[in-house]
Design a protein around this motif. Structure first.
Motif, PDB file in Angstrom:
ATOM      1  N   MET A   1      -8.464   6.713 -11.463  1.00 48.98           N
ATOM      2  CA  MET A   1      -7.364   7.329 -10.695  1.00 48.98           C
ATOM      3  C   MET A   1      -6.316   6.465 -11.131  1.00 48.98           C
ATOM      4  SD  MET A   1      -7.461   7.658  -6.281  1.00 48.98           S
ATOM      5  CE  MET A   1      -8.267   9.089  -6.451  1.00 48.98           C
ATOM      6  N   ILE A   2      -5.015   7.038 -11.006  1.00 44.82           N
ATOM      7  CA  ILE A   2      -3.784   6.511 -11.345  1.00 44.82           C
ATOM      8  C   ILE A   2      -2.881   6.593  -9.960  1.00 44.82           C
ATOM      9  CG2 ILE A   2      -1.533   6.372 -12.529  1.00 44.82           C
ATOM     10  CD1 ILE A   2      -3.036   8.318 -14.523  1.00 44.82           C
ATOM     11  N   LEU A   3      -2.837   5.232  -9.460  1.00 38.93           N
ATOM     12  CA  LEU A   3      -2.160   5.045  -8.071  1.00 38.93           C
ATOM     13  C   LEU A   3      -0.670   4.424  -8.165  1.00 38.93           C
ATOM     14  CD1 LEU A   3      -5.134   3.323  -6.117  1.00 38.93           C
ATOM     15  CD2 LEU A   3      -4.264   5.924  -6.158  1.00 38.93           C
ATOM     16  N   TYR A   4       0.223   5.203  -7.547  1.00 37.65           N
ATOM     17  CA  TYR A   4       1.521   4.374  -7.536  1.00 37.65           C
ATOM     18  C   TYR A   4       1.719   3.726  -6.144  1.00 37.65           C
ATOM     19  CZ  TYR A   4       6.581   4.688  -7.401  1.00 37.65           C
ATOM     20  OH  TYR A   4       8.034   4.161  -7.102  1.00 37.65           O
ATOM     21  N   LEU A   5       2.397   2.487  -6.392  1.00 36.58           N
ATOM     22  CA  LEU A   5       2.858   1.773  -5.456  1.00 36.58           C
ATOM     23  C   LEU A   5       4.163   2.169  -4.532  1.00 36.58           C
ATOM     24  CD1 LEU A   5       1.761  -1.628  -6.806  1.00 36.58           C
ATOM     25  CD2 LEU A   5       0.410  -0.271  -5.504  1.00 36.58           C
ATOM     26  N   ALA A   6       4.268   1.918  -3.477  1.00 32.67           N
ATOM     27  CA  ALA A   6       5.434   2.244  -2.751  1.00 32.67           C
ATOM     28  C   ALA A   6       5.497   1.424  -1.401  1.00 32.67           C
ATOM     29  CB  ALA A   6       5.208   3.879  -2.089  1.00 32.67           C
ATOM     30  N   GLY A   7       6.625   0.719  -1.362  1.00 31.86           N
ATOM     31  CA  GLY A   7       6.807  -0.065  -0.164  1.00 31.86           C
ATOM     32  C   GLY A   7       8.327  -0.475  -0.255  1.00 31.86           C
ATOM     33  N   PRO A   8       8.658  -1.440   0.739  1.00 29.31           N
ATOM     34  CA  PRO A   8      10.175  -1.798   0.824  1.00 29.31           C
ATOM     35  C   PRO A   8      10.392  -2.892  -0.392  1.00 29.31           C
ATOM     36  CG  PRO A   8       8.802  -3.045   2.435  1.00 29.31           C
ATOM     37  CD  PRO A   8       7.992  -1.920   1.827  1.00 29.31           C
ATOM     38  N   MET A   9      11.542  -2.865  -0.891  1.00 30.82           N
ATOM     39  CA  MET A   9      12.084  -3.508  -1.972  1.00 30.82           C
ATOM     40  C   MET A   9      13.305  -4.191  -1.522  1.00 30.82           C
ATOM     41  SD  MET A   9      10.723  -1.502  -5.414  1.00 30.82           S
ATOM     42  CE  MET A   9      10.640  -2.951  -6.317  1.00 30.82           C
ATOM     43  N   ARG A  10      14.418  -3.480  -1.375  1.00 26.29           N
ATOM     44  CA  ARG A  10      15.841  -3.849  -1.100  1.00 26.29           C
ATOM     45  C   ARG A  10      16.059  -4.850   0.031  1.00 26.29           C
ATOM     46  NH1 ARG A  10      19.275   1.100  -0.748  1.00 26.29           N
ATOM     47  NH2 ARG A  10      17.211   1.969   0.037  1.00 26.29           N
ATOM     48  N   ALA A  11      15.078  -4.722   1.002  1.00 26.06           N
ATOM     49  CA  ALA A  11      15.299  -5.571   2.153  1.00 26.06           C
ATOM     50  C   ALA A  11      14.323  -6.677   2.037  1.00 26.06           C
ATOM     51  CB  ALA A  11      15.133  -4.925   3.513  1.00 26.06           C
ATOM     52  N   MET A  12      13.643  -6.960   1.131  1.00 26.64           N
ATOM     53  CA  MET A  12      12.575  -7.983   1.194  1.00 26.64           C
ATOM     54  C   MET A  12      12.987  -9.083   0.175  1.00 26.64           C
ATOM     55  SD  MET A  12      10.370  -6.578   2.727  1.00 26.64           S
ATOM     56  CE  MET A  12       8.930  -7.680   2.340  1.00 26.64           C
ATOM     57  N   THR A  53       9.685  10.742 -10.231  1.00 21.48           N
ATOM     58  CA  THR A  53       8.825  11.593 -11.269  1.00 21.48           C
ATOM     59  C   THR A  53       7.618  10.752 -11.450  1.00 21.48           C
ATOM     60  OG1 THR A  53      11.291  12.219 -12.216  1.00 21.48           O
ATOM     61  CG2 THR A  53       9.311  12.198 -13.759  1.00 21.48           C
ATOM     62  N   GLU A  54       7.701   9.553 -11.286  1.00 20.69           N
ATOM     63  CA  GLU A  54       6.512   8.670 -11.539  1.00 20.69           C
ATOM     64  C   GLU A  54       5.422   9.011 -10.496  1.00 20.69           C
ATOM     65  OE1 GLU A  54       5.253   6.741 -13.951  1.00 20.69           O
ATOM     66  OE2 GLU A  54       7.451   6.642 -15.110  1.00 20.69           O
ATOM     67  N   VAL A  55       5.854   9.153  -9.246  1.00 26.38           N
ATOM     68  CA  VAL A  55       4.963   9.463  -8.106  1.00 26.38           C
ATOM     69  C   VAL A  55       4.272  10.941  -8.444  1.00 26.38           C
ATOM     70  CG1 VAL A  55       4.722  10.262  -5.652  1.00 26.38           C
ATOM     71  CG2 VAL A  55       6.404   8.297  -6.432  1.00 26.38           C
ATOM     72  N   ALA A  56       4.942  11.893  -8.741  1.00 25.59           N
ATOM     73  CA  ALA A  56       4.336  13.192  -8.911  1.00 25.59           C
ATOM     74  C   ALA A  56       3.367  13.249 -10.021  1.00 25.59           C
ATOM     75  CB  ALA A  56       5.505  14.102  -9.312  1.00 25.59           C
ATOM     76  N   ALA A  57       3.382  12.311 -10.933  1.00 26.15           N
ATOM     77  CA  ALA A  57       2.366  12.265 -12.253  1.00 26.15           C
ATOM     78  C   ALA A  57       1.203  11.573 -11.944  1.00 26.15           C
ATOM     79  CB  ALA A  57       3.334  11.671 -13.322  1.00 26.15           C
ATOM     80  N   CYS A  58       1.243  10.750 -10.430  1.00 27.90           N
ATOM     81  CA  CYS A  58      -0.081  10.152 -10.211  1.00 27.90           C
ATOM     82  C   CYS A  58      -1.206  10.919  -9.541  1.00 27.90           C
ATOM     83  CB  CYS A  58       0.413   8.818  -9.387  1.00 27.90           C
ATOM     84  SG  CYS A  58       1.161   7.462 -10.489  1.00 27.90           S
ATOM     85  N   ASP A  59      -2.136  10.280  -9.214  1.00 28.75           N
ATOM     86  CA  ASP A  59      -3.315  10.910  -8.513  1.00 28.75           C
ATOM     87  C   ASP A  59      -3.293  10.497  -7.013  1.00 28.75           C
ATOM     88  OD1 ASP A  59      -4.550  11.966 -10.724  1.00 28.75           O
ATOM     89  OD2 ASP A  59      -5.344   9.711 -11.342  1.00 28.75           O
ATOM     90  N   GLY A  60      -2.664   9.445  -6.817  1.00 30.58           N
ATOM     91  CA  GLY A  60      -2.688   8.885  -5.317  1.00 30.58           C
ATOM     92  C   GLY A  60      -1.404   7.898  -5.189  1.00 30.58           C
ATOM     93  N   ILE A  61      -1.044   7.675  -3.838  1.00 27.45           N
ATOM     94  CA  ILE A  61       0.055   6.845  -3.693  1.00 27.45           C
ATOM     95  C   ILE A  61      -0.762   5.685  -2.538  1.00 27.45           C
ATOM     96  CG2 ILE A  61       1.013   8.145  -1.668  1.00 27.45           C
ATOM     97  CD1 ILE A  61       3.627   7.121  -2.470  1.00 27.45           C
ATOM     98  N   VAL A  62      -0.133   4.428  -2.864  1.00 26.24           N
ATOM     99  CA  VAL A  62      -0.496   3.281  -2.153  1.00 26.24           C
ATOM    100  C   VAL A  62       0.671   2.805  -1.359  1.00 26.24           C
ATOM    101  CG1 VAL A  62      -1.584   1.068  -2.072  1.00 26.24           C
ATOM    102  CG2 VAL A  62      -2.524   2.541  -3.769  1.00 26.24           C
ATOM    103  N   LEU A  63       0.292   2.920  -0.040  1.00 33.95           N
ATOM    104  CA  LEU A  63       1.860   2.430   0.811  1.00 33.95           C
ATOM    105  C   LEU A  63       1.464   0.967   1.055  1.00 33.95           C
ATOM    106  CD1 LEU A  63       1.579   5.754   2.962  1.00 33.95           C
ATOM    107  CD2 LEU A  63       3.106   5.333   1.171  1.00 33.95           C
ATOM    108  N   LEU A  64       2.284   0.273   0.819  1.00 35.97           N
ATOM    109  CA  LEU A  64       2.454  -1.070   1.180  1.00 35.97           C
ATOM    110  C   LEU A  64       3.132  -1.630   2.636  1.00 35.97           C
ATOM    111  CD1 LEU A  64       3.769  -2.685  -2.507  1.00 35.97           C
ATOM    112  CD2 LEU A  64       1.423  -2.171  -1.540  1.00 35.97           C
ATOM    113  N   PRO A  65       2.624  -2.706   3.050  1.00 34.22           N
ATOM    114  CA  PRO A  65       3.236  -2.862   4.465  1.00 34.22           C
ATOM    115  C   PRO A  65       4.901  -2.970   4.589  1.00 34.22           C
ATOM    116  CG  PRO A  65       1.582  -4.545   3.503  1.00 34.22           C
ATOM    117  CD  PRO A  65       2.001  -3.723   2.430  1.00 34.22           C
TER     118      PRO A  65
END
Length: 156
Positions: free
Chosen positions: A1-12, A84-96
């Motif tokens: 399974m291909i997972l995309y990581l999503a979370g805050p970046m600019r404010a961190m 585009t990368e998100v749409a090509a994955c099987d799942g998304i992992v939401l970070l804190p």
């Protein structure tokens, strides 16, 4: 399974690269394939990094000491690429902290529209002897609607 990581970046601090790196290592050691915007930014030379490599029981991990955006970095370009990368994955992992991130909320909505599986990642807390955790979740459409100023409607 291909997972995309999503979370805050600019404010961190260091654009959240350490959280993304630690989540990526956690998932790789559980035989997932991982797509992470922090790796893409590094590989495309959109950021300048200072890091060291530490050995762990499971291999290695990068420890980011400094991250700077390069002059070629563009938020608009990064979002087009990442969605585009998100749409090509099987799942998304939401970070804190993902709910407070403009980019991560858009990625979550795209994942929802594309029918991806959803997970939340809880980082390890070594001083409390807690390991990281990945939890499957069912996205709440009302929560996603509240995150965007746009109407949310799934295609029939």
């Amino acid at each position: 399974m291909i997972l995309y990581l999503a979370g805050p970046m600019r404010a961190m601090p260091n654009y959240g690269f350490q959280v993304f790196e630690d989540a990526k290592q956690y998932l790789l050691h559980r035989d997932f394939q991982v797509v992470s915007p922090h790796d893409i930014d590094i590989n495309e030379h959109r950021v300048k990094i200072a890091c060291r490599v530490e050995g762990t029981a499971n291999g290695y991990r990068r420890v980011f000491e400094d991250v700077e955006l390069s002059p070629t970095f563009s938020m608009a370009w990064a979002m087009r690429r990442d969605l585009t990368e998100v749409a090509a994955c099987d799942g998304i992992v939401l970070l804190p902290g993902w709910r407070g991130s403009v980019g991560a909320t858009r990625e979550a909505v795209v994942a929802y529209w594309c029918g991806l599986r959803f997970f939340e990642y809880t980082p390890a807390i070594p001083e409390h002897h807690q390991s990281g955790r990945l939890t499957a979740i069912v996205p709440d459409e009302l929560t996603l609607i509240g995150l965007l100023p746009l109407p949310l409607a799934k295609a029939a």
